[in-house]
Structure formats: structure tokens, C-alpha cells
Design an enzyme around this catalytic site. Structure first.
Site, PDB file in Angstrom:
ATOM      1  N   HIS A 113      46.220  42.557  36.918  1.00 30.44           N
ATOM      2  CA  HIS A 113      45.928  42.765  35.495  1.00 30.44           C
ATOM      3  C   HIS A 113      46.424  44.136  35.059  1.00 30.44           C
ATOM      4  O   HIS A 113      46.819  44.959  35.886  1.00 30.44           O
ATOM      5  CB  HIS A 113      44.451  42.567  35.181  1.00 30.44           C
ATOM      6  CG  HIS A 113      43.505  43.471  35.904  1.00 30.44           C
ATOM      7  ND1 HIS A 113      43.355  43.475  37.276  1.00 30.44           N
ATOM      8  CD2 HIS A 113      42.628  44.424  35.441  1.00 30.44           C
ATOM      9  CE1 HIS A 113      42.440  44.361  37.625  1.00 30.44           C
ATOM     10  NE2 HIS A 113      41.993  44.960  36.534  1.00 30.44           N
ATOM     11  N   HIS A 156      45.081  46.876  33.730  1.00 30.65           N
ATOM     12  CA  HIS A 156      44.331  48.126  33.755  1.00 30.65           C
ATOM     13  C   HIS A 156      45.067  49.193  34.565  1.00 30.65           C
ATOM     14  O   HIS A 156      45.682  48.899  35.590  1.00 30.65           O
ATOM     15  CB  HIS A 156      42.926  47.909  34.324  1.00 30.65           C
ATOM     16  CG  HIS A 156      42.007  47.201  33.372  1.00 30.65           C
ATOM     17  ND1 HIS A 156      40.807  46.649  33.750  1.00 30.65           N
ATOM     18  CD2 HIS A 156      42.128  46.953  32.038  1.00 30.65           C
ATOM     19  CE1 HIS A 156      40.213  46.099  32.700  1.00 30.65           C
ATOM     20  NE2 HIS A 156      40.998  46.280  31.648  1.00 30.65           N
ATOM     21  N   ASP A 160      44.343  51.446  36.647  1.00 29.66           N
ATOM     22  CA  ASP A 160      44.081  51.675  38.065  1.00 29.66           C
ATOM     23  C   ASP A 160      44.608  50.546  38.949  1.00 29.66           C
ATOM     24  O   ASP A 160      44.409  50.560  40.162  1.00 29.66           O
ATOM     25  CB  ASP A 160      42.585  51.910  38.318  1.00 29.66           C
ATOM     26  CG  ASP A 160      41.706  50.751  37.863  1.00 29.66           C
ATOM     27  OD1 ASP A 160      42.064  50.064  36.901  1.00 29.66           O
ATOM     28  OD2 ASP A 160      40.631  50.543  38.471  1.00 29.66           O
ATOM     29  N   HIS A 161      45.295  49.588  38.345  1.00 30.18           N
ATOM     30  CA  HIS A 161      45.942  48.515  39.095  1.00 30.18           C
ATOM     31  C   HIS A 161      47.453  48.456  38.853  1.00 30.18           C
ATOM     32  O   HIS A 161      48.174  47.912  39.679  1.00 30.18           O
ATOM     33  CB  HIS A 161      45.328  47.165  38.729  1.00 30.18           C
ATOM     34  CG  HIS A 161      43.898  47.024  39.152  1.00 30.18           C
ATOM     35  ND1 HIS A 161      43.508  46.363  40.295  1.00 30.18           N
ATOM     36  CD2 HIS A 161      42.755  47.499  38.589  1.00 30.18           C
ATOM     37  CE1 HIS A 161      42.191  46.424  40.408  1.00 30.18           C
ATOM     38  NE2 HIS A 161      41.721  47.112  39.387  1.00 30.18           N
ATOM     39  N   HIS A 163      37.790  39.022  33.045  1.00 25.41           N
ATOM     40  CA  HIS A 163      37.778  40.490  33.161  1.00 25.41           C
ATOM     41  C   HIS A 163      38.789  41.069  32.182  1.00 25.41           C
ATOM     42  O   HIS A 163      38.499  42.002  31.440  1.00 25.41           O
ATOM     43  CB  HIS A 163      38.092  40.901  34.591  1.00 25.41           C
ATOM     44  CG  HIS A 163      38.061  42.380  34.822  1.00 25.41           C
ATOM     45  ND1 HIS A 163      36.894  43.107  34.815  1.00 25.41           N
ATOM     46  CD2 HIS A 163      39.062  43.252  35.058  1.00 25.41           C
ATOM     47  CE1 HIS A 163      37.178  44.383  35.037  1.00 25.41           C
ATOM     48  NE2 HIS A 163      38.488  44.506  35.188  1.00 25.41           N
ATOM     49  N   ASP A 212      40.133  41.975  40.060  1.00 22.49           N
ATOM     50  CA  ASP A 212      38.790  42.280  39.567  1.00 22.49           C
ATOM     51  C   ASP A 212      38.077  41.021  39.075  1.00 22.49           C
ATOM     52  O   ASP A 212      37.216  41.074  38.189  1.00 22.49           O
ATOM     53  CB  ASP A 212      38.865  43.313  38.438  1.00 22.49           C
ATOM     54  CG  ASP A 212      39.167  44.708  38.962  1.00 22.49           C
ATOM     55  OD1 ASP A 212      39.412  44.854  40.173  1.00 22.49           O
ATOM     56  OD2 ASP A 212      39.188  45.654  38.150  1.00 22.49           O
ATOM     57  N   HIS A 219      38.544  46.364  44.468  1.00 18.25           N
ATOM     58  CA  HIS A 219      37.743  47.590  44.577  1.00 18.25           C
ATOM     59  C   HIS A 219      36.784  47.510  45.751  1.00 18.25           C
ATOM     60  O   HIS A 219      36.374  46.428  46.169  1.00 18.25           O
ATOM     61  CB  HIS A 219      36.901  47.810  43.307  1.00 18.25           C
ATOM     62  CG  HIS A 219      37.691  48.175  42.093  1.00 18.25           C
ATOM     63  ND1 HIS A 219      37.949  49.492  41.747  1.00 18.25           N
ATOM     64  CD2 HIS A 219      38.253  47.409  41.134  1.00 18.25           C
ATOM     65  CE1 HIS A 219      38.641  49.508  40.613  1.00 18.25           C
ATOM     66  NE2 HIS A 219      38.846  48.255  40.229  1.00 18.25           N
TER      67      HIS A 219
END
Length: 282
Positions: free
Chosen positions: A54, A56, A58-59, A110, A134, A173
């Protein structure tokens, strides 16, 4: 098929998946390009593609930098917001990298464009692998930022929950201890939760990853996969599985005070990689 687990940032995972015959590799969620390139060089592999679950930061924040390093690099995902995207994939689309097969599993909730990746290798005795981003965590599931309980229920039961039970689950995570603490609140008599939590605490104390789990294990201790169990329904006061899931997510969101969100300035610093030396885990 070799899966290299790479811990980065505060609690994120990147995964380098290596086809051992050809020494070609794909990465799932390239969040920290500098760290990834170190591992690629150490393993002596050729990076062929990025599979992004996805958009975001942090990905996906390493996509653009890696695309500059590897001009032929293919970047797969299901959301136009993913940086450097070259191939937009759809539900049940299959990809192939050498002997590694990838089935794309669309799991919106998400984020509206979340994609999981199910992988297996031709003529291999090894169990298949699910890279669940996630959507599914060990002992938990992702927040419903851009979706509904109905979507997450379908994701967990009809799509991911229908995969082979020996599937190894590699999530986005390291949330295992906090997830299982909540699971123990939901089902205080569940021995599987107690055993897994004790094990996860020991791993956490030694700064070791708890991934992967297996899908079969998750059905024993993950409350979000146990919404038809009487004990979980009793905790929520609901009986309809979707209502149970919705209530669980609401309670989980309140279980511990959320961490303060980063300021826009801090987010930008992450984008520029200024925090990398401090946040990367070895």
C-alpha cells in the site's frame, strides 16, 4: 525461495524474496532503500521488482530512489498513490519471477488500494508465503483507515483465511506482543494466546522478529479470525461476525493510547532519509 526478513524504522518489515537458482529477487515494501541495497549486495542477488502492499510512506517511500538505481526495476501495486508505480495489479492476477509464483490478493480497508501477495515456488516442498502488509498481523489486523468492517471481514475470512493453512504469514509490522495482550483481554482463558504471548515477549526481549506465523496458528489466537467463537462474541456483546469484527477493532483502537502522529516536518525528514541512521535496525 528464501525470505530475508529486514527490520527497519521503528517496527516495520521489508522482505527480500530470493529465487535461489537464479539469484534474482523481489522486495516487498521497500521502505528504506539504503538498508535494502546493503542486503542485496550482501546476498549477491539481482533486484528485479518491488511489490508494494500500500501507499503509506513507511511501506513505499523507497520506490523512487530504487527506481533511479535500477532503471529497469518493475514496481507493482494496486494504488495510483504508490510512488514509481509501473504495473497496477488486480485481484487474483498472477506474476512470475523465475520459479516464484505470485498471486495478488486485493484487500481494501486499511487503505482503499491495499494488496497482499501470496507466493509459492514451483516443485518446492517449502510452505507458501503470504505477505499481508497492514491487513493481517500476527494476532491482529490493520486499522480501517479507508474501509469498513464488512471489507475487512471478507479480507480475513474469504480471501486470506481461505489460503492453505500451512501458509507462512509475513506481516508489515512487529505488533505481535501488543496484539496478543489485547487477544488475552478478549479471551483470558485461551491457552494458545498465553503460549504465543510468552514466546513473543522472549523474542521481543532479544530484539528478534516474531514473523512468520502460520495461517493455522492465527486461527487459534488471533481474535479477528475468531469472530464466530462464543468467547469472542461474549467479549464484544455481538453475534453477527461483521459486528463482532467491528466491535473488536473499536476496542483494540482504545486498548492503548495511540502514539503521537509525526508532524509534517518530521514526515518530510523521513522522506528525505534524514532519520535513517537512527531508525534502522540491524
Amino acid at each position: 525461495m528464501k525470505v530475508k526478513v529486514i527490520s527497519v524504522l521503528e517496527d516495520n518489515y521489508m522482505y527480500l524474496v530470493i529465487e535461489e537458482n537464479t539469484k534474482e529477487a523481489v522486495v516487498v515494501d521497500a521502505a528504506v532503500p539504503k538498508r535494502l541495497l546493503e542486503i542485496v549486495r550482501k546476498e549477491g542477488v539481482t533486484l528485479k521488482a518491488i511489490l508494494t502492499t500500500h501507499h503509506h510512506w513507511d511501506h513505499a517511500r523507497g520506490n523512487e530512489e530504487l527506481a533511479k538505481v535500477y532503471p529497469e526495476l518493475q514496481v507493482y501495486g494496486a494504488d495510483e498513490r504508490i510512488g514509481a508505480l509501473t504495473h497496477k495489479v488486480t485481484h487474483n492476477e498472477e506474476l512470475k519471477f523465475g520459479d516464484i509464483n505470485v498471486r495478488c490478493l486485493f484487500t481494501p480497508c486499511h487503505t482503499s488500494g491495499h494488496m497482499c501477495y501470496f507466493m509459492w515456488e514451483e516443485n518446492s516442498p517449502d510452505a507458501p508465503a503470504l505477505f499481508s502488509g497492514d491487513t493481517l498481523f500476527i494476532g491482529g489486523c490493520g486499522k480501517f483507515f479507508e474501509g469498513t468492517a464488512e471489507q475487512m471481514y471478507r479480507n480475513l475470512t474469504e480471501i486470506l483465511g481461505a489460503l492453505p493453512k500451512d501458509t507462512n504469514v509475513f506481516c508489515g509490522h512487529e505488533y505481535t506482543v501488543r496484539n496478543l495482550k489485547f487477544a488475552l483481554k478478549v479471551e483470558p482463558e485461551n491457552e494458545s494466546v498465553k503460549k504465543k504471548l510468552a514466546w513473543a515477549k522472549l523474542r521481543d526481549d532479544d530484539d528478534l522478529p516474531t514473523v512468520p506465523s502460520t495461517l493455522q496458528e492465527e486461527f487459534h489466537y488471533n481474535p479477528f479470525l475468531r469472530v464466530s467463537e462464543e468467547s469472542v462474541q461474549k467479549f464484544t456483546g455481538k453475534t453477527d461476525p461483521v459486528d463482532v469484527l467491528r466491535a473488536l477493532r473499536t476496542e483494540k483502537d482504545k486498548f492503548k493510547k495511540p502514539k503521537e502522529r509525526l508532524t509534517p516536518q518530521a514526515m518530510l525528514a523521513f522522506e528525505w532519509g534524514l532519520f535513517s541512521p537512527f531508525m534502522e535496525k540491524k
